[in-house]
Design a protein around this motif. Structure first.
Motif, PDB file in Angstrom:
ATOM      1  N   HIS A 138       0.414  -7.291   2.088  1.00  0.00           N
ATOM      2  CA  HIS A 138       1.509  -7.924   1.333  1.00  0.00           C
ATOM      3  C   HIS A 138       0.963  -8.831   0.238  1.00  0.00           C
ATOM      4  O   HIS A 138      -0.130  -9.380   0.352  1.00  0.00           O
ATOM      5  CB  HIS A 138       2.515  -8.642   2.255  1.00  0.00           C
ATOM      6  CG  HIS A 138       2.071  -9.939   2.825  1.00  0.00           C
ATOM      7  ND1 HIS A 138       2.615 -10.466   3.989  1.00  0.00           N
ATOM      8  CD2 HIS A 138       1.155 -10.856   2.421  1.00  0.00           C
ATOM      9  CE1 HIS A 138       2.056 -11.634   4.237  1.00  0.00           C
ATOM     10  NE2 HIS A 138       1.174 -11.888   3.304  1.00  0.00           N
ATOM     11  N   ILE A 139       1.746  -8.957  -0.831  1.00  0.00           N
ATOM     12  CA  ILE A 139       1.475  -9.959  -1.869  1.00  0.00           C
ATOM     13  C   ILE A 139       2.769 -10.739  -2.054  1.00  0.00           C
ATOM     14  O   ILE A 139       3.840 -10.150  -2.074  1.00  0.00           O
ATOM     15  CB  ILE A 139       0.972  -9.340  -3.210  1.00  0.00           C
ATOM     16  CG1 ILE A 139       1.845  -8.161  -3.651  1.00  0.00           C
ATOM     17  CG2 ILE A 139      -0.483  -8.934  -3.115  1.00  0.00           C
ATOM     18  CD1 ILE A 139       1.472  -7.583  -5.023  1.00  0.00           C
ATOM     19  N   GLY A 140       2.672 -12.077  -2.174  1.00  0.00           N
ATOM     20  CA  GLY A 140       3.858 -12.886  -1.971  1.00  0.00           C
ATOM     21  C   GLY A 140       4.333 -12.521  -0.574  1.00  0.00           C
ATOM     22  O   GLY A 140       3.528 -12.309   0.340  1.00  0.00           O
ATOM     23  N   PHE A 141       5.660 -12.403  -0.406  1.00  0.00           N
ATOM     24  CA  PHE A 141       6.168 -11.907   0.883  1.00  0.00           C
ATOM     25  C   PHE A 141       6.732 -10.495   0.708  1.00  0.00           C
ATOM     26  O   PHE A 141       7.701 -10.112   1.360  1.00  0.00           O
ATOM     27  CB  PHE A 141       7.216 -12.853   1.458  1.00  0.00           C
ATOM     28  CG  PHE A 141       6.635 -13.949   2.328  1.00  0.00           C
ATOM     29  CD1 PHE A 141       5.632 -13.691   3.264  1.00  0.00           C
ATOM     30  CD2 PHE A 141       7.119 -15.250   2.238  1.00  0.00           C
ATOM     31  CE1 PHE A 141       5.122 -14.699   4.073  1.00  0.00           C
ATOM     32  CE2 PHE A 141       6.611 -16.272   3.048  1.00  0.00           C
ATOM     33  CZ  PHE A 141       5.605 -15.984   3.965  1.00  0.00           C
ATOM     34  N   PRO A 144       5.108  -4.320   3.530  1.00  0.00           N
ATOM     35  CA  PRO A 144       4.994  -2.876   3.361  1.00  0.00           C
ATOM     36  C   PRO A 144       6.377  -2.216   3.274  1.00  0.00           C
ATOM     37  O   PRO A 144       7.280  -2.549   4.039  1.00  0.00           O
ATOM     38  CB  PRO A 144       4.241  -2.430   4.624  1.00  0.00           C
ATOM     39  CG  PRO A 144       3.402  -3.618   4.959  1.00  0.00           C
ATOM     40  CD  PRO A 144       4.247  -4.813   4.616  1.00  0.00           C
ATOM     41  N   GLY A 145       6.507  -1.314   2.306  1.00  0.00           N
ATOM     42  CA  GLY A 145       7.780  -0.615   2.107  1.00  0.00           C
ATOM     43  C   GLY A 145       8.612  -1.214   0.978  1.00  0.00           C
ATOM     44  O   GLY A 145       9.607  -0.621   0.574  1.00  0.00           O
ATOM     45  N   SER A 146       8.208  -2.397   0.448  1.00  0.00           N
ATOM     46  CA  SER A 146       8.995  -3.023  -0.630  1.00  0.00           C
ATOM     47  C   SER A 146       8.841  -2.196  -1.902  1.00  0.00           C
ATOM     48  O   SER A 146       7.710  -1.955  -2.338  1.00  0.00           O
ATOM     49  CB  SER A 146       8.484  -4.440  -0.952  1.00  0.00           C
ATOM     50  OG  SER A 146       8.203  -5.148   0.215  1.00  0.00           O
ATOM     51  N   ASN A 217       3.755   1.485   0.855  1.00  0.00           N
ATOM     52  CA  ASN A 217       3.495   0.920   2.173  1.00  0.00           C
ATOM     53  C   ASN A 217       2.281  -0.005   2.176  1.00  0.00           C
ATOM     54  O   ASN A 217       1.926  -0.554   3.225  1.00  0.00           O
ATOM     55  CB  ASN A 217       3.313   2.033   3.205  1.00  0.00           C
ATOM     56  CG  ASN A 217       4.642   2.699   3.443  1.00  0.00           C
ATOM     57  OD1 ASN A 217       5.647   2.008   3.613  1.00  0.00           O
ATOM     58  ND2 ASN A 217       4.662   4.015   3.393  1.00  0.00           N
ATOM     59  N   PHE A 218       1.665  -0.141   1.000  1.00  0.00           N
ATOM     60  CA  PHE A 218       0.567  -1.096   0.844  1.00  0.00           C
ATOM     61  C   PHE A 218       0.839  -1.842  -0.468  1.00  0.00           C
ATOM     62  O   PHE A 218       0.368  -1.461  -1.542  1.00  0.00           O
ATOM     63  CB  PHE A 218      -0.788  -0.373   0.821  1.00  0.00           C
ATOM     64  CG  PHE A 218      -1.932  -1.341   0.882  1.00  0.00           C
ATOM     65  CD1 PHE A 218      -2.295  -1.944   2.084  1.00  0.00           C
ATOM     66  CD2 PHE A 218      -2.607  -1.695  -0.271  1.00  0.00           C
ATOM     67  CE1 PHE A 218      -3.327  -2.875   2.136  1.00  0.00           C
ATOM     68  CE2 PHE A 218      -3.642  -2.631  -0.224  1.00  0.00           C
ATOM     69  CZ  PHE A 218      -3.999  -3.200   0.977  1.00  0.00           C
TER      70      PHE A 218
END
Ligand code: PGA
Length: 259
Positions: A138-141, A144-146, A217-218
């Motif tokens: 994750h970067i920030g919040f 995965p999937g964002s 997902n990454f």
């Protein structure tokens, strides 16, 4: 992506603080995008030391933070408002009106996301965005999937993120389940991005970032599409990469070693 390999956390923090201080000196009215978590703590201490010693001024700097937990009052010791205030803001000469953070306590969180995006638009996004990386990428919040097209939004924290952050709370149950975060599209609008990765717990994520493909997902893989990304990584976090790339670290130098 430019990779600066350093020996350890101390060196990572020195190199990161040097890059930020240079940015502030060269562009005194810059917008700094700031991160929380364990990784940038020493970098912030070095900014404060430099401010005391060399009087680097932040009077015309604006700051925007990546994220804030939902439901923690700003004065809660583990809120990111508290973190930033105690570890950085109160110790520099920033103007309070130039400090911007999402507010996770408002009743209308969707409005708050819009408000934050308006600020980001108005400031034209960070000139330099500091990032950590989660062991899940994750970067920030942005978990995965964002989608990479996300603007600021309310995110559900993954179990691995809540577990990783439980070290800052008395109990896992106290770790909030939601947060407001700058989305990936906002992060990618930054002119320059500086990602810090330290320690063995980040080794798999660093390998995925450096050798993997663009993958929703990454989330950190989105950085592959940005033109100006620097990654500072210490030798423990580089462990998995060295296994496959046979990269040797140079002796410690303050500038690190570019791969
Ligand atoms: P950490 O968190 O610096 O506490 O490891 C980084 C992150 O989750 O982005």
């Amino acid at each position: 992506m430019k990779i600066i390999a350093v020996n350890d956390y101390e060196e990572l923090s020195k190199v990161a603080s040097k890059i930020i201080i240079e940015k502030v000196k060269n562009q005194p009215d810059c917008v700094l995008g700031l991160a929380t978590g364990g990784t940038p703590e020493k970098t912030y201490q070095l900014l404060i030391e430099d401010f005391k010693r060399n009087a680097t001024t932040y009077q015309n700097v604006n700051t925007v933070n990546l994220d804030e937990y939902v439901g923690l009052p700003n004065n809660h010791p583990q809120s990111y408002h508290s973190y930033m205030f105690h570890k950085l803001f109160k110790l520099l000469d920033l103007k309070s009106e130039n400090i911007h953070m999402p507010d996770g306590m408002v009743s209308d969180l969707q409005e708050e996301c819009k408000r934050y995006d308006m600020i980001l638009d108005h400031l034209n996004y960070p000139d330099l965005q500091l990032l950590g990386i989660g062991s899940n990428g994750h970067i920030g919040f942005n978990e995965p999937g964002s989608p990479f097209s996300q603007k600021t939004y309310v995110t559900t924290l993954s179990e691995s993120t809540r577990l990783a952050n439980a070290r800052f709370f008395n109990h896992l149950d106290e770790v909030p389940s939601h947060a407001i975060t700058m989305g990936i599209s906002g992060i990618l609008k930054s002119k320059e991005i500086l990602l810090l990765a330290s320690g063995e717990s980040k080794a798999k994520a660093v390998k995925e970032l450096l050798v993997g493909e663009l993958d929703m997902n990454f989330p950190a893989s989105a950085l592959k599409s940005h033109k100006h990304v620097t990654i500072i990584v210490d030798s423990l976090a580089l462990k998995e990469v060295r296994k496959i790339k046979d990269i040797e670290l140079s002796e410690a130098t303050c500038g690190g070693h570019e791969i």
